[in-house]
Design a protein around this motif. Structure first.
Motif, short mmCIF file in Angstrom:
data_model
loop_
_atom_site.label_atom_id
_atom_site.label_comp_id
_atom_site.label_asym_id
_atom_site.label_seq_id
_atom_site.Cartn_x
_atom_site.Cartn_y
_atom_site.Cartn_z
N THR A 78 0.80 -1.18 0.16
CA THR A 78 0.03 -0.06 0.00
C THR A 78 0.86 1.18 -0.28
O THR A 78 2.07 1.33 0.49
CB THR A 78 -0.93 0.03 1.18
OG1 THR A 78 -1.61 1.26 1.13
CG2 THR A 78 -0.27 -0.21 2.37
N PHE A 150 -4.83 -0.88 -1.39
CA PHE A 150 -3.98 -1.69 -1.05
C PHE A 150 -4.15 -3.07 -1.55
O PHE A 150 -5.26 -3.56 -2.24
CB PHE A 150 -4.17 -1.89 0.50
CG PHE A 150 -5.55 -2.61 0.95
CD1 PHE A 150 -5.75 -3.95 1.09
CD2 PHE A 150 -6.63 -1.69 0.94
CE1 PHE A 150 -6.64 -4.46 1.43
CE2 PHE A 150 -7.82 -2.10 1.45
CZ PHE A 150 -7.97 -3.83 1.70
N GLN A 166 -9.94 -1.10 -2.68
CA GLN A 166 -9.73 0.16 -3.29
C GLN A 166 -11.03 1.04 -2.85
O GLN A 166 -11.98 0.61 -2.52
CB GLN A 166 -9.73 0.26 -4.72
CG GLN A 166 -11.06 -0.47 -5.52
CD GLN A 166 -11.01 -0.55 -6.80
OE1 GLN A 166 -10.35 0.27 -7.65
NE2 GLN A 166 -11.59 -1.77 -7.46
#
Length: 319
Positions: A78, A150, A166
């Motif tokens: 991320t 992520f 998302q």
């Protein structure tokens, strides 16, 4: 020549052995895309505690392993920056961090994670993705939208899965705030001149007054978790004694009655604190206003003329 051929065959055999997966996945999608909620409302929690939680379903099937020892690993990728709390990422909103976890069996597995599995047979795949909003400091802000992209990689015995998250989540805080402070200088209430007869008859006009308090870290119009009470020379709620009583030139037999704009007597004890009302939003916070009024009233003893000054302070109660 024989030695060279044997060596090449040995390398080929070793390569094939390492690529062989000892764990087998069912017929499921190897990659899942999860859209995070557009809004999350936080609740009360200590620093390091969970303020909000969102769960998304993943797989319901099991996987199988043919050997008795494998290593299960879970990792995350991320752009979010790590916070001071382990496995929690900064959101860009003061006091609010985020943590991404998988529910495996009944436990939360939060990247990064590595655990040996010492049995062969059938095991459950991760059942849920859990997104947690974590309190990271005393002060907590609100109202900002946070991108939360992520990727979580889940790997065991050569079998691999991926969860991609998302979305942009607005963090709504109705519980915490960064703080409050008085706005402006001391309030000077001009009581004016009054006759003794008007005071006795109750014909004295009420003088309105107000003061503002600025609070930061709350969404617009939120009910502020701060109340107010007053301190001063008072024998009861809503009644303020005159300053320098007994001295020459000071009136006697008179006090100052104090009520808010709803007619309630102003409290002079923390246990009877009263709420502030939202007034407006400003660039540097939300403005909450207290409005009240004051007037001279007889106290029961003989009224004698003189000065009728008094002072009091307001105290913000955060409890």
């Amino acid at each position: 020549m024989r030695k060279l051929i044997f060596f090449l065959i040995f390398l080929f055999g070793l390569f094939a052995r390492e690529a062989f997966a000892v764990c087998t996945l069912p017929s499921v999608s190897r990659t899942l895309d999860v859209v995070l909620p557009s809004q999350a409302t936080v609740k009360a929690a200590p620093i390091g505690g969970e303020l909000a939680r969102y769960e998304a379903k993943l797989w319901t099937e099991n996987y199988t392993c043919s050997e008795s020892y494998q290593e299960l690993t879970v990792s995350i990728r991320t752009a979010l920056k790590p916070s001071a709390i382990t496995k929690v990422y900064e959101t860009g909103v003061k006091g609010l961090g985020v943590q991404f976890c998988l529910v495996w069996y009944s436990s939360d597995v939060c990247p990064f994670y590595s655990q040996g599995v010492h049995n062969l047979g059938s095991f459950p795949l991760p059942r849920y993705l859990v997104t947690k909003i974590i309190r990271t400091s005393r002060d907590v802000e609100s109202g900002k939208s946070v991108p939360m992209a992520f990727t979580i990689d889940w790997l065991v015995g050569g079998a691999a899965l991926q969860i991609r998250g998302q979305g942009t989540t607005e963090l709504v805080n109705d519980v915490y705030f960064s703080g409050c402070e008085s706005v402006g200088a001391a309030v000077n209430v001009q009581m004016g001149k009054q006759t003794i007869q008007h005071i006795k008859n109750g014909d004295v006009r009420e003088v309105p007054f107000n003061f503002d308090v600025r609070c930061t870290g709350l969404k617009s119009g939120a009910k502020v978790p701060v109340k107010v009470y007053f301190e001063g020379s008072s024998q009861a709620d809503g009644m303020l004694k005159l300053s320098r009583l007994g001295q020459a030139g000071v009136a006697t037999g008179v006090g100052i009655s104090l009520v808010n704009d709803k007619g309630a007597k102003l409290p002079f004890d923390i246990t009877r604190s009263i709420a502030l009302d939202w007034n407006r939003d400003a660039a540097d916070g939300s403005i909450y206003r207290f409005s009240g009024s004051a007037k001279y009233v007889p106290t029961g003893s003989e009224i004698k003329p003189g000065k009728g000054d008094a002072t009091m302070s307001f105290v913000l109660n955060y409890n």
